[in-house]
Design a protein around this motif. Structure first.
Motif, PDB file in Angstrom:
ATOM      1  N   LEU A 179      11.960  19.013   1.535  1.00  0.00           N
ATOM      2  CA  LEU A 179      10.738  19.545   0.936  1.00  0.00           C
ATOM      3  C   LEU A 179      11.011  20.964   0.417  1.00  0.00           C
ATOM      4  CD1 LEU A 179       8.259  18.546   3.801  1.00  0.00           C
ATOM      5  CD2 LEU A 179       8.828  17.199   1.773  1.00  0.00           C
ATOM      6  N   PRO A 180      11.051  21.148  -0.909  1.00  0.00           N
ATOM      7  CA  PRO A 180      11.237  22.518  -1.429  1.00  0.00           C
ATOM      8  C   PRO A 180      10.055  23.424  -1.085  1.00  0.00           C
ATOM      9  CG  PRO A 180      11.827  20.884  -3.096  1.00  0.00           C
ATOM     10  CD  PRO A 180      11.148  20.147  -1.979  1.00  0.00           C
ATOM     11  N   ASP A 181       8.835  22.849  -1.092  1.00  0.00           N
ATOM     12  CA  ASP A 181       7.641  23.620  -0.733  1.00  0.00           C
ATOM     13  C   ASP A 181       6.666  22.662  -0.049  1.00  0.00           C
ATOM     14  OD1 ASP A 181       5.342  25.131  -0.484  1.00  0.00           O
ATOM     15  OD2 ASP A 181       5.502  26.022  -2.482  1.00  0.00           O
ATOM     16  N   ALA A 182       6.577  22.760   1.285  1.00  0.00           N
ATOM     17  CA  ALA A 182       5.779  21.811   2.069  1.00  0.00           C
ATOM     18  C   ALA A 182       4.308  21.856   1.700  1.00  0.00           C
ATOM     19  CB  ALA A 182       5.950  22.122   3.549  1.00  0.00           C
ATOM     20  N   ARG A 183       3.855  22.959   1.170  1.00  0.00           N
ATOM     21  CA  ARG A 183       2.436  23.103   0.845  1.00  0.00           C
ATOM     22  C   ARG A 183       2.003  22.176  -0.277  1.00  0.00           C
ATOM     23  NH1 ARG A 183       2.952  29.514   0.219  1.00  0.00           N
ATOM     24  NH2 ARG A 183       4.674  28.664  -1.055  1.00  0.00           N
TER      25      ARG A 183
END
Length: 601
Positions: free
Chosen positions: A101-105
């Motif tokens: 996940l590069p950005d979990a958000r």
């Protein structure tokens, strides 16, 4: 479905509760404490991927813990674990492939996970950690607090490190499996040894309470953390329940649990089911609801929780014919493995052997009770005679049924004379007691109402034994006691019996040897003779059987000398106390003991 601390719905992941996966996880013997080997893997991930946080994360059914970690903020660094609400790695276990996940958000699956805010997890890359069968136990993960585009080289490095980390986990599991195999081999050997010795162990006693105690102590902790042994009466109701626990500090709780269980078994209890059907019940993974469902006393549930309740196994104690006369219940706490088929077979074998021992004990108790009733029915109540104090005692041979051939008697003639007798029929069993009863009745029937001298009465007794016939050889002393002025006049006849002993009020003890005569029941009895003496007030005459003096390891003369020494000063003792002293000294003799003492007042 459950909720996290913020009230958000949490969907359970079935893979997390897979029993085989959890067993592998337990076999790593890792927990939320630092392990140098796995801390090293975490440091390598941190250095090679240049991330602030790296974890070796293992996921159970209700938490994740970190045997290897670097860069975790407090308080998580000290705790080395988080609840599943803060777990990304649980999803690696679920999907069984890497999660990057590069950005979990931005990902719906995790964007509301509290770990984003609480632990600063923004970028995440997790590689599966697997056992030898490919079950995913957790992940080796790299975490950044800002968005990050993971490169192929970084993910390849993370995968290589995860493979090496998995090898370390598999090694730990293999070592633990080997240790478990060794322990099981030792346990199997110990079980075989226990079963081999159980028949002898239980057969060494005919007392039910002793047999139950030996059985319980043999099973704990070898077969279980704690156990219960329930025995029922003829109506099938629990009569006794005994409990045993491996931890001595739990003895009071175990005893309380057993006491409550004796009256607290509900109709749906597992033990009642086993007693009713004769079939075993096994729960490899149990809950306190099993106790609650089967008990009528609410105190049993918290007691079971304190004693440890993770699995249980109940088998019948079977008597001859397959009838259930009790049940053995084995219980393990949550930290010990559940019961398997091997445990079931062992427990059933124990139940069969215990049934034989308990059945033999109950049969012995029944025979003993019959013998006691018979014996006591043959021991007369001593009469009250003016001028005479009487006392009598009977002690059966040690470790035998309480019945034998020794006897005594005392009864009052119509003219006021007292007839006293003591005798010994060969044998220590029911047949000897039955013959003794016949002989005693012959003495009563022949002597009562007759004023003949005692030697003539003994001659009549010889004729009756031959003529009826009574198949016995016996010894006896027959005495007639007549009030004198002062004291008592005594005449007696001896038929091969130990001589009476005189304990004067003011002199040494002496044996009244005279003519001992020959045994009763001989084909050609001799002419009987009598002897006479006067008892002064305070003098005591003791009639006794040879069990008081005979022992196989010494001559009878030594026993007679010892007896006379015990009687020294006996004239000053109450007659009952004197008799009790003699019986106490005769404890554990090889023969029955009967004695009859009379004292002139």
């Amino acid at each position: 479905m459950s909720e996290d601390s913020a009230g958000r719905a949490v969907v359970p992941i079935p893979a997390l509760t897979d029993p085989e996966r959890l067993r592998s996880l337990a076999e790593t013997r890792l927990d939320a404490t630092p392990d140098e080997a796995f801390d090293r893997f975490a440091r390598l991930v941190g250095d090679l991927l240049d991330v602030p946080v790296a974890l070796v994360s293992l996921v159970t059914a209700d938490r994740q813990f970190f045997p290897g970690a670097t860069g975790l903020p407090e308080p998580w660094a000290a705790r080395r674990e988080t609840p599943l609400t803060h777990s990304f790695c649980q999803h690696v276990v679920d999907v069984e492939v890497p999660m990057v996940l590069p950005d979990a958000r931005l990902y719906p699956r995790v964007r509301r996970n509290p770990a984003i805010e609480d632990l600063g997890v923004v970028a995440y890359a997790g590689m599966p950690l697997t056992d030898l069968d490919g079950r995913v136990l957790g992940s080796l993960c790299a975490i950044d607090s800002k968005p990050r585009a993971w490169t192929a080289e970084q993910l390849r490095t993370l995968a290589d490190l995860a493979a090496a980390c998995s090898s370390e986990l598999r090694l730990r599991i293999a070592v633990e499996s080997a240790e478990q195999a060794r322990r099981r081999a030792e346990e199997a050997h110990d079980r075989l040894a226990m079963l081999a010795g159980m028949s002898e162990m239980l057969g060494g006693t005919l007392d039910v309470a002793t047999a139950v105690d030996r059985l319980g102590r043999a099973m704990v902790p070898l077969l279980a953390d704690w156990c219960l042994i329930t025995l029922v009466d003829r109506a099938g109701r629990p009569r006794t329940v005994a409990g045993f626990h491996w931890d001595p500090e739990r003895a009071a709780d175990t005893a309380r649990f057993a006491a409550l269980l004796a009256t607290g078994l509900g109709p749906d209890s597992i033990i009642r089911s086993v007693l009713r059907t004769g079939r075993p019940v096994r729960r490899e993974a149990a809950a306190l609801a099993d106790v609650e469902r089967g008990a009528t006393n609410p105190e049993l549930v918290p007691l079971a929780e304190r004693l440890g309740f993770g699995s249980h196994l109940s088998v019948p104690i079977t008597a001859t014919g397959g009838r259930a006369i009790g049940a053995v219940t084995l219980v393990n706490g949550p930290r010990r493995r559940g019961f398997d088929e091997t445990d079931l077979r062992t427990a059933l074998d124990v139940g069969r052997r215990a049934g034989q021992a308990v059945g033999n004990s109950r049969l012995y108790d029944e025979q003993r009770h019959v013998a006691e009733v018979l014996q006591h029915s043959m021991l007369p109540t001593l009469p009250v005679v003016p001028g005479v104090e009487l006392a009598a005692r009977y002690l059966p041979a040690a470790d035998r049924v309480e019945v034998g051939g020794d006897w005594y008697d005392a009864f009052v003639q119509p003219d006021g004379d007292l007839v006293a007798a003591i005798g010994d029929v060969a044998g220590h069993d029911i047949e000897a007691a039955a013959t003794m009863g016949q002989l005693r009745n012959l003495v009563r029937g022949d002597a009562y109402g007759r004023g003949d001298p005692v030697d003539e009465i003994m001659t009549h007794l010889d004729r009756a034994i031959r003529g009826l016939p009574v198949p016995t050889v016996a010894t006896a002393v027959l005495a007639r006691v007549r009030p004198g002025a002062p004291g008592l006049r005594v005449s007696w006849c001896n038929a091969g019996h130990p001589p009476p002993l005189l304990i004067p009020a003011d002199g040494p003890v002496r044996a009244l040897d005279g003519d001992r005569g020959t045994l009763l029941g001989l084909t050609r009895p001799p002419r009987r003779t009598r002897q006479e003496l006067t008892l002064a007030p305070g003098d005591t005459l003791l009639l006794y059987t040879d069990g008081l003096t005979e022992r196989r390891d010494r001559p009878i003369d030594e026993g007679e000398v010892e007896l006379m020494a015990q009687l020294a000063g006996g004239a000053a003792l109450p007659l009952a106390t004197l008799c009790d002293r003699l019986l106490a000294a005769a404890h554990r003799r090889e023969d029955d003991v009967a004695l009859l003492a009379l004292r002139a007042r």
